[in-house]
Scaffold this motif. Sequence first.
Motif, short mmCIF file in Angstrom:
data_model
loop_
_atom_site.label_atom_id
_atom_site.label_comp_id
_atom_site.label_asym_id
_atom_site.label_seq_id
_atom_site.Cartn_x
_atom_site.Cartn_y
_atom_site.Cartn_z
N SER A 31 0.81 -1.23 0.00
CA SER A 31 0.00 0.00 0.00
C SER A 31 0.84 1.27 0.00
O SER A 31 0.30 2.37 0.16
CB SER A 31 -0.91 0.01 1.23
N PRO A 152 -6.89 5.13 -2.92
CA PRO A 152 -5.92 4.19 -2.36
C PRO A 152 -5.21 3.41 -3.47
O PRO A 152 -5.78 3.19 -4.54
CB PRO A 152 -6.78 3.25 -1.51
N ASP A 179 -0.27 10.75 5.30
CA ASP A 179 -1.16 9.94 6.16
C ASP A 179 -2.47 10.66 6.44
O ASP A 179 -3.22 10.28 7.35
CB ASP A 179 -0.45 9.58 7.47
N PRO A 182 -5.94 9.46 1.35
CA PRO A 182 -5.83 7.99 1.21
C PRO A 182 -4.72 7.52 0.27
O PRO A 182 -4.75 6.39 -0.21
CB PRO A 182 -7.22 7.59 0.68
N ASN A 184 -1.79 6.46 0.67
CA ASN A 184 -1.14 5.20 1.06
C ASN A 184 -2.13 4.23 1.71
O ASN A 184 -1.77 3.47 2.61
CB ASN A 184 0.02 5.50 2.01
N GLY A 185 -3.36 4.28 1.23
CA GLY A 185 -4.40 3.40 1.78
C GLY A 185 -5.29 4.17 2.74
O GLY A 185 -4.87 5.19 3.30
N ILE A 186 -6.50 3.67 2.93
CA ILE A 186 -7.47 4.44 3.71
C ILE A 186 -7.09 4.52 5.18
O ILE A 186 -7.55 5.40 5.90
CB ILE A 186 -8.90 3.86 3.58
N ARG A 187 -6.20 3.62 5.64
CA ARG A 187 -5.81 3.71 7.05
C ARG A 187 -4.63 4.66 7.27
O ARG A 187 -4.24 4.92 8.41
CB ARG A 187 -5.49 2.32 7.59
N GLY A 188 -4.04 5.14 6.18
CA GLY A 188 -2.94 6.11 6.30
C GLY A 188 -1.73 5.55 7.02
O GLY A 188 -1.02 6.28 7.72
N GLU A 189 -1.48 4.25 6.86
CA GLU A 189 -0.31 3.63 7.49
C GLU A 189 0.88 3.72 6.55
O GLU A 189 0.81 3.20 5.43
CB GLU A 189 -0.60 2.17 7.83
N LYS A 191 4.56 2.75 5.42
CA LYS A 191 5.38 1.54 5.56
C LYS A 191 6.72 1.71 4.85
O LYS A 191 6.86 2.54 3.96
CB LYS A 191 4.65 0.36 4.89
#
Lengths: 198, 198
Positions: A31, A152, A179, A182, A184-189, A191
């Motif tokens: 992600s 995302p 973050d 979205p 880096n993905g909807i959870r904003g994690e 990596k």
Amino acid sequence: MSDKLVIPARRGKAVIVNAGQSIQVINTYGSQVVDAWIYNLHDLNEFQSNEHTRPTLLKLSFEPGDSLYTNKRRAIAEVEQDTSPGVHDMLMSACDTYRYELLGCTEYHDNCTDNLHSGLKELGFESNETPSPINIFMNIPWTQNGSLSYEPPVTQPGDYVQFRALMDCIFVFSACPQDILPTNGIRGEIKDAHFQVL
Amino acid sequence: MSDKLVIPARRGKAVIVNAGQSIQVINTYGSQVVDAWIYNLHDLNEFQSNEHTRPTLLKLSFEPGDSLYTNKRRAIAEVEQDTSPGVHDMLMSACDTYRYELLGCTEYHDNCTDNLHSGLKELGFESNETPSPINIFMNIPWTQNGSLSYEPPVTQPGDYVQFRALMDCIFVFSACPQDILPTNGIRGEIKDAHFQVL
């Protein structure tokens, strides 16, 4: 082949890739957007430029077989492989302190622009410019009427894009610290990502 | 209101526009693309940037009511009016000597990049950068799969776009000398354009 090297979450990393060598940029956890810039190792005033690549490719993005061009219209790298669904962005600027201030941050937020320059500095280089990046794995769909949106990534863990250097290059990467949107993905994690020189 | 001032065919022209003033860019003969750049008069390191405008507008191009943003993400100008069909380009770099060499020219060809810098110089300014321009009246359609093409303008004689300066600015224009592609119409006739400060 080098070991897999890390692009630490929220950070920048630069690497020299000589003409003829290839480099894989790996979305290790699936992600993570990786902003990328490519400079001519011997003249940092020459660098990959999206606005100079589009007139030659006649495309908004890239796919395997395409070359990427510099601000002097020379092919600097070729896209050799892409195991992802092929969704990447060449439209949006790197995030920066101004962007995060507008998004409501009152304290310093890591950002791709600073990561570009710190990545270069770690190798002893400096650039006065922040070229518009290749946002690998970033999902910015366009519509026929020209609307854009931040969506995302559609990638899977381990997806990679492989470039072949057509001149001696510096590749600079940033594991994008966005973050809030979205990106880096909807959870904003945010990596780690990795790269490997072949 | 100033007189109508000429942007000579194949040449560049810069003008200072103070905050609150408006400027009309006029396609006098109907087929002439005008490349445009906007700099902060008080700091030429700040300039209108397409890649920084897109994340805010979430559009590939602009329409009346939209602001244009700088590389520091500040609104530098607002699009007040557009009497043309609204087809403009913010994707393609300015043409340059490298471009014309690749198109087969063996001698110097006028180009928008040199016109930007000569236009600035005529007013006593200098910029180290060639920002990706706003190509007013330039017709670069995109498709849903991301293909781009160079098409003739769809404008009529006298069509204009009007911008309002939101800070003290330098506007720089180039009457694009592209006579090989259909950028300025299928006959490749390069014409004067005009502007007027209101």
